[in-house]
Write a protein that holds these residues in place. Structure first.
Motif, PDB file in Angstrom:
ATOM      1  N   THR A  30       0.838  -1.205   0.000  1.00  0.00           N
ATOM      2  CA  THR A  30       0.000   0.000   0.000  1.00  0.00           C
ATOM      3  C   THR A  30       0.868   1.250   0.000  1.00  0.00           C
ATOM      4  O   THR A  30       0.626   2.195  -0.756  1.00  0.00           O
ATOM      5  N   LYS A  31       1.889   1.252   0.841  1.00  0.00           N
ATOM      6  CA  LYS A  31       2.792   2.400   0.922  1.00  0.00           C
ATOM      7  C   LYS A  31       3.454   2.666  -0.428  1.00  0.00           C
ATOM      8  O   LYS A  31       3.618   3.815  -0.825  1.00  0.00           O
ATOM      9  N   GLU A  32       3.836   1.603  -1.132  1.00  0.00           N
ATOM     10  CA  GLU A  32       4.502   1.749  -2.427  1.00  0.00           C
ATOM     11  C   GLU A  32       3.513   1.877  -3.583  1.00  0.00           C
ATOM     12  O   GLU A  32       3.915   2.003  -4.732  1.00  0.00           O
ATOM     13  N   ASN A  33       2.222   1.814  -3.246  1.00  0.00           N
ATOM     14  CA  ASN A  33       1.159   1.962  -4.237  1.00  0.00           C
ATOM     15  C   ASN A  33       1.234   0.890  -5.329  1.00  0.00           C
ATOM     16  O   ASN A  33       1.111   1.168  -6.509  1.00  0.00           O
TER      17      ASN A  33
ATOM     18  N   SER B 201       0.369  -3.605  -5.989  1.00  0.00           N
ATOM     19  CA  SER B 201      -0.370  -4.756  -5.461  1.00  0.00           C
ATOM     20  C   SER B 201       0.587  -5.697  -4.727  1.00  0.00           C
ATOM     21  O   SER B 201       1.815  -5.627  -4.901  1.00  0.00           O
TER      22      SER B 201
END
Length: 64
Positions: free
Chosen positions: A6-9, A11
């Motif tokens: 999520t942090k790295e955007n 999956s």
């Protein structure tokens, strides 16, 4: 792992692919270096070092 994805955007699947790719690359690099070391010669290395001038490095290249 979900938080990092999520942090790295990306999956989770992409995160796993990136992690796996990085690990495989590390293994391949290790194998490559081991093969090069097997072909290396300590005597030839020493011969090359004798050609390096024994001088002080420039000021910008010195370690603190």
């Amino acid at each position: 792992m979900e938080a990092l994805a999520t942090k790295e955007n990306i999956s989770i699947e992409q995160l796993v692919a990136v992690a796996l790719s990085a690990q495989i690359s590390a293994w391949m690099t290790k194998d490559y270096l081991q093969e090069k070391a097997q072909r290396g010669s300590w005597e030839k290395f020493q011969q090359v070092l004798t050609k390096v001038p024994d001088v002080e490095p420039d000021d910008y290249d010195k370690l603190d």
